[in-house]
Scaffold this motif. Structure first.
Motif, PDB file in Angstrom:
ATOM      1  N   ILE A   5       0.834  -1.201   0.000  1.00 22.97           N
ATOM      2  CA  ILE A   5       0.000   0.000   0.000  1.00 22.97           C
ATOM      3  C   ILE A   5       0.871   1.255   0.000  1.00 22.97           C
ATOM      4  CG2 ILE A   5      -1.732   1.321   1.285  1.00 22.97           C
ATOM      5  CD1 ILE A   5      -2.853  -1.339   2.298  1.00 22.97           C
ATOM      6  N   LEU A   6       0.469   2.213  -0.839  1.00 22.42           N
ATOM      7  CA  LEU A   6       1.070   3.542  -0.886  1.00 22.42           C
ATOM      8  C   LEU A   6       0.068   4.517  -0.285  1.00 22.42           C
ATOM      9  CD1 LEU A   6       3.149   5.668  -1.898  1.00 22.42           C
ATOM     10  CD2 LEU A   6       1.950   5.610  -4.104  1.00 22.42           C
ATOM     11  N   ILE A   7       0.509   5.291   0.712  1.00 23.87           N
ATOM     12  CA  ILE A   7      -0.358   6.263   1.377  1.00 23.87           C
ATOM     13  C   ILE A   7       0.041   7.664   0.922  1.00 23.87           C
ATOM     14  CG2 ILE A   7      -1.002   7.277   3.594  1.00 23.87           C
ATOM     15  CD1 ILE A   7      -0.675   4.489   4.816  1.00 23.87           C
ATOM     16  N   VAL A   8      -0.951   8.428   0.465  1.00 25.00           N
ATOM     17  CA  VAL A   8      -0.685   9.770  -0.064  1.00 25.00           C
ATOM     18  C   VAL A   8      -1.573  10.787   0.647  1.00 25.00           C
ATOM     19  CG1 VAL A   8      -0.540  11.192  -2.136  1.00 25.00           C
ATOM     20  CG2 VAL A   8      -0.277   8.693  -2.323  1.00 25.00           C
ATOM     21  N   ASP A   9      -0.944  11.638   1.448  1.00 28.00           N
ATOM     22  CA  ASP A   9      -1.652  12.720   2.142  1.00 28.00           C
ATOM     23  C   ASP A   9      -0.608  13.753   2.532  1.00 28.00           C
ATOM     24  OD1 ASP A   9      -3.022  14.268   4.344  1.00 28.00           O
ATOM     25  OD2 ASP A   9      -4.615  12.842   3.860  1.00 28.00           O
ATOM     26  N   ASP A  23      -3.457  -3.539   9.433  1.00 31.02           N
ATOM     27  CA  ASP A  23      -2.779  -4.657  10.089  1.00 31.02           C
ATOM     28  C   ASP A  23      -1.461  -4.960   9.360  1.00 31.02           C
ATOM     29  OD1 ASP A  23      -1.898  -7.103  11.032  1.00 31.02           O
ATOM     30  OD2 ASP A  23      -3.846  -8.095  10.876  1.00 31.02           O
ATOM     31  N   PRO A  24      -0.319  -4.793  10.042  1.00 38.34           N
ATOM     32  CA  PRO A  24       0.966  -5.014   9.380  1.00 38.34           C
ATOM     33  C   PRO A  24       1.202  -6.462   8.945  1.00 38.34           C
ATOM     34  CG  PRO A  24       1.284  -4.564  11.726  1.00 38.34           C
ATOM     35  CD  PRO A  24      -0.170  -4.372  11.434  1.00 38.34           C
ATOM     36  N   GLU A  25       0.409  -7.386   9.464  1.00 40.20           N
ATOM     37  CA  GLU A  25       0.542  -8.776   9.020  1.00 40.20           C
ATOM     38  C   GLU A  25      -0.150  -9.010   7.680  1.00 40.20           C
ATOM     39  OE1 GLU A  25      -0.004 -11.844  11.836  1.00 40.20           O
ATOM     40  OE2 GLU A  25       1.046 -10.737  13.412  1.00 40.20           O
ATOM     41  N   LYS A  26      -1.108  -8.145   7.340  1.00 47.64           N
ATOM     42  CA  LYS A  26      -1.831  -8.273   6.066  1.00 47.64           C
ATOM     43  C   LYS A  26      -1.372  -7.258   5.027  1.00 47.64           C
ATOM     44  CE  LYS A  26      -6.226 -10.012   7.806  1.00 47.64           C
ATOM     45  NZ  LYS A  26      -7.669  -9.800   7.840  1.00 47.64           N
ATOM     46  N   TYR A  27      -0.918  -6.088   5.509  1.00 55.16           N
ATOM     47  CA  TYR A  27      -0.618  -4.980   4.601  1.00 55.16           C
ATOM     48  C   TYR A  27       0.762  -4.408   4.879  1.00 55.16           C
ATOM     49  CZ  TYR A  27      -5.666  -5.415   4.415  1.00 55.16           C
ATOM     50  OH  TYR A  27      -6.933  -5.911   4.303  1.00 55.16           O
ATOM     51  N   GLN A  28       1.497  -4.165   3.812  1.00 55.34           N
ATOM     52  CA  GLN A  28       2.828  -3.570   3.918  1.00 55.34           C
ATOM     53  C   GLN A  28       2.772  -2.148   3.345  1.00 55.34           C
ATOM     54  OE1 GLN A  28       5.736  -5.528   1.484  1.00 55.34           O
ATOM     55  NE2 GLN A  28       7.408  -4.269   2.226  1.00 55.34           N
ATOM     56  N   ILE A  29       3.101  -1.157   4.158  1.00 56.22           N
ATOM     57  CA  ILE A  29       3.159   0.215   3.671  1.00 56.22           C
ATOM     58  C   ILE A  29       4.492   0.362   2.941  1.00 56.22           C
ATOM     59  CG2 ILE A  29       3.049   2.667   4.272  1.00 56.22           C
ATOM     60  CD1 ILE A  29       0.519   0.935   5.012  1.00 56.22           C
ATOM     61  N   ILE A  30       4.442   0.463   1.622  1.00 57.30           N
ATOM     62  CA  ILE A  30       5.681   0.507   0.838  1.00 57.30           C
ATOM     63  C   ILE A  30       6.116   1.931   0.523  1.00 57.30           C
ATOM     64  CG2 ILE A  30       5.401  -1.781  -0.143  1.00 57.30           C
ATOM     65  CD1 ILE A  30       4.500  -0.275  -2.765  1.00 57.30           C
ATOM     66  N   GLY A  31       5.283   2.900   0.871  1.00 60.68           N
ATOM     67  CA  GLY A  31       5.674   4.279   0.624  1.00 60.68           C
ATOM     68  C   GLY A  31       4.645   5.249   1.150  1.00 60.68           C
ATOM     69  N   GLU A  32       5.130   6.474   1.330  1.00 62.86           N
ATOM     70  CA  GLU A  32       4.279   7.588   1.719  1.00 62.86           C
ATOM     71  C   GLU A  32       4.645   8.761   0.830  1.00 62.86           C
ATOM     72  OE1 GLU A  32       4.108   8.599   5.923  1.00 62.86           O
ATOM     73  OE2 GLU A  32       4.897   6.615   6.390  1.00 62.86           O
ATOM     74  N   ALA A  33       3.645   9.487   0.391  1.00 61.44           N
ATOM     75  CA  ALA A  33       3.882  10.665  -0.441  1.00 61.44           C
ATOM     76  C   ALA A  33       3.132  11.844   0.147  1.00 61.44           C
ATOM     77  CB  ALA A  33       3.430  10.397  -1.868  1.00 61.44           C
ATOM     78  N   LEU A  34       3.730  13.028   0.015  1.00 59.91           N
ATOM     79  CA  LEU A  34       3.145  14.255   0.553  1.00 59.91           C
ATOM     80  C   LEU A  34       2.308  15.008  -0.467  1.00 59.91           C
ATOM     81  CD1 LEU A  34       6.344  15.638   2.341  1.00 59.91           C
ATOM     82  CD2 LEU A  34       4.592  14.123   3.260  1.00 59.91           C
ATOM     83  N   ASN A  35       2.452  14.641  -1.740  1.00 63.14           N
ATOM     84  CA  ASN A  35       1.698  15.322  -2.798  1.00 63.14           C
ATOM     85  C   ASN A  35       1.563  14.395  -4.004  1.00 63.14           C
ATOM     86  OD1 ASN A  35       4.002  15.738  -4.676  1.00 63.14           O
ATOM     87  ND2 ASN A  35       4.742  17.102  -3.064  1.00 63.14           N
ATOM     88  N   GLY A  36       0.796  14.846  -4.969  1.00 63.47           N
ATOM     89  CA  GLY A  36       0.522  14.020  -6.134  1.00 63.47           C
ATOM     90  C   GLY A  36       1.740  13.696  -6.975  1.00 63.47           C
ATOM     91  N   GLU A  37       2.653  14.645  -7.098  1.00 63.73           N
ATOM     92  CA  GLU A  37       3.855  14.391  -7.890  1.00 63.73           C
ATOM     93  C   GLU A  37       4.659  13.237  -7.295  1.00 63.73           C
ATOM     94  OE1 GLU A  37       5.907  18.131  -8.073  1.00 63.73           O
ATOM     95  OE2 GLU A  37       4.475  18.988  -9.478  1.00 63.73           O
ATOM     96  N   GLN A  38       4.849  13.278  -5.969  1.00 59.89           N
ATOM     97  CA  GLN A  38       5.563  12.187  -5.296  1.00 59.89           C
ATOM     98  C   GLN A  38       4.799  10.875  -5.453  1.00 59.89           C
ATOM     99  OE1 GLN A  38       6.151  13.221  -1.187  1.00 59.89           O
ATOM    100  NE2 GLN A  38       7.618  14.839  -1.643  1.00 59.89           N
TER     101      GLN A  38
END
Length: 123
Positions: A5-9, A23-38
């Protein structure tokens, strides 16, 4: 295998709330972005299974970001995040390919319900 999962906010608080709901056992946060370009860059680099995308952001708003992501992969899974005052933009996002939306302020169960719906894991 965990879903990526990529979280963008643009706000740290909202990104942290989203991460803590998953749940970290089901989902891996592979990135975070601060804006649409990122977000678009990370989507290209990391190929997430799901993007949780805020509508109101600097540089590139969520609708434009969604459009770019769908141009890269028309089957991309995107959940839009917004507050009530952007209802018309949520409808536009759904028409442009978003799979679901979460209204702020949301609870952890709202996030889980939307994610499960996208992945077909509804209880």
């Amino acid at each position: 295998m965990r879903k990526k999962i990529l979280i963008v906010d643009d706000t740290t608080f909202m990104r942290e709330m989203l991460k803590s709901a998953l749940d970290p056992e089901k989902y891996q946060i592979i990135g975070e972005a601060l804006n649409g370009e990122q977000a678009v860059e990370q989507f290209k680099e990391k190929s997430p299974d799901l993007v949780i995308l805020d509508i109101n952001m600097p540089k590139m708003n969520g609708i434009d970001t969604l459009t770019e992501i769908m141009n890269i992969n028309s089957k991309a899974n995107v959940i839009m995040c917004s507050d009530q005052k952007y209802d018309n933009m949520i409808m536009m996002a759904l028409k442009k390919g978003a799979k679901d939306f979460i209204i702020k302020p949301f609870t952890a169960s709202d996030v889980i319900k939307a994610v499960k719906k996208v992945f077909g894991d509804e209880d």
